[in-house]
Design an enzyme around this catalytic site. Structure first.
Site, PDB file in Angstrom:
ATOM      1  N   ASP A 117       0.850  -1.201   0.000  1.00 58.34           N
ATOM      2  CA  ASP A 117       0.000   0.000   0.000  1.00 58.34           C
ATOM      3  C   ASP A 117       0.884   1.249   0.000  1.00 58.34           C
ATOM      4  O   ASP A 117       1.823   1.350   0.800  1.00 58.34           O
ATOM      5  CB  ASP A 117      -0.912   0.008   1.233  1.00 58.34           C
ATOM      6  CG  ASP A 117      -1.952  -1.110   1.173  1.00 58.34           C
ATOM      7  OD1 ASP A 117      -2.230  -1.600   0.063  1.00 58.34           O
ATOM      8  OD2 ASP A 117      -2.474  -1.504   2.234  1.00 58.34           O
ATOM      9  N   LYS A 121       0.016  10.049   1.672  1.00 63.25           N
ATOM     10  CA  LYS A 121       0.206  11.265   2.483  1.00 63.25           C
ATOM     11  C   LYS A 121       1.525  11.181   3.263  1.00 63.25           C
ATOM     12  O   LYS A 121       1.817  10.148   3.872  1.00 63.25           O
ATOM     13  CB  LYS A 121      -0.945  11.432   3.476  1.00 63.25           C
ATOM     14  CG  LYS A 121      -2.260  11.720   2.777  1.00 63.25           C
ATOM     15  CD  LYS A 121      -3.355  12.045   3.773  1.00 63.25           C
ATOM     16  CE  LYS A 121      -4.616  12.420   3.008  1.00 63.25           C
ATOM     17  NZ  LYS A 121      -5.811  11.748   3.466  1.00 63.25           N
TER      18      LYS A 121
END
Ligand code: SAM
Length: 212
Positions: A117, A121
């Site tokens: 993943d 951010k």
């Protein structure tokens, strides 16, 4: 990965014969679980398990553990494994944040990270499985001459990972921005995500690192 809750998956995982329950109890003793001295390779974030099931089938002399955080995803790997006659593959339903509780110093010879993943951010960077925080965890149990093999189609995550590895003092063994058109493609086993994203025309990036 978008997650659909698979009804009953948690209960199934809790009793399934291919899932190692309370894996912390086997820290330093994984050879006993497999009943042999073969090398141990692990995949962290295995998803639905195509990659690790194929590797375990092709390499009976290597022991494999597939680690996945979510039972609704792991259940798909279990379904695949049921059709295979294997004694060298088990699964752990585990958040990789706690992986150091499960393996002892030098116990693992290779770590696969496939299409991890990206956590785009900045404030979530430490959750990326190739962040310096995770690399430091891996040092706790990867054999000195062992390696980490990381594949992704995400260029930002790949460049971040190269940088983190260098800054954390790992040696870059090799890397490519286009695995499928490189010298390293021989023997490559595709993951579910790799099939999907290379099918869309995305080049696959791969790096191999080891401790200095
Ligand atoms: N490796 C598979 C592939 O290439 O097809 C799946 C890739 S998917 C994008 C990432 C997987 O890693 C998901 O199944 C996710 O649940 C799992 N994952 C993410 N963070 C994790 C963590 N901290 N510990 C264990 N698994 C994790």
């Amino acid at each position: 990965m978008r997650l659909r809750n698979v009804r009953g998956s948690k209960e199934e995982i809790e009793t399934n014969e291919y899932v190692i329950h309370n894996p912390e109890q086997h820290k330093g003793k994984w050879k006993e679980v497999f009943g042999n001295d073969n090398p141990l390779h692990i995949e962290i974030g295995m998803g639905k398990g195509k990659f690790i099931c194929q590797l375990a089938t092709e390499n009976p002399d290597i022991n494999y553990l597939g680690i996945e955080k979510y039972s609704s995803v792991l259940i798909r790997g279990i379904e695949k494994r049921k059709d295979l006659e294997l004694s060298n593959l088990f699964f752990l339903c585990l958040d990789a944040e706690t992986v150091n509780n499960v393996f002892d110093k030098g116990e693992v010879e290779r770590i696969y990270l496939n299409f991890s993943d990206p956590w785009p951010k900045d404030r979530h960077a430490r959750r990326r499985l190739t962040s310096k925080e995770f690399l430091s965890r891996y040092k706790g149990f990867l054999k000195e001459e062992g390696e980490i093999i990381f594949k992704t189609d995400n260029r930002l995550l790949f460049d971040f990972s190269l940088e983190e590895a260098e800054n954390a003092g790992w040696a870059l063994v090799n890397h490519t921005y286009d695995l499928h058109n490189s010298e390293y493609v021989t023997g490559n086993v595709m993951t579910e995500y790799e099939e999907k994203f290379s099918g869309l025309g995305n080049p696959i990036h791969r790096m191999v690192i080891k401790q200095k």
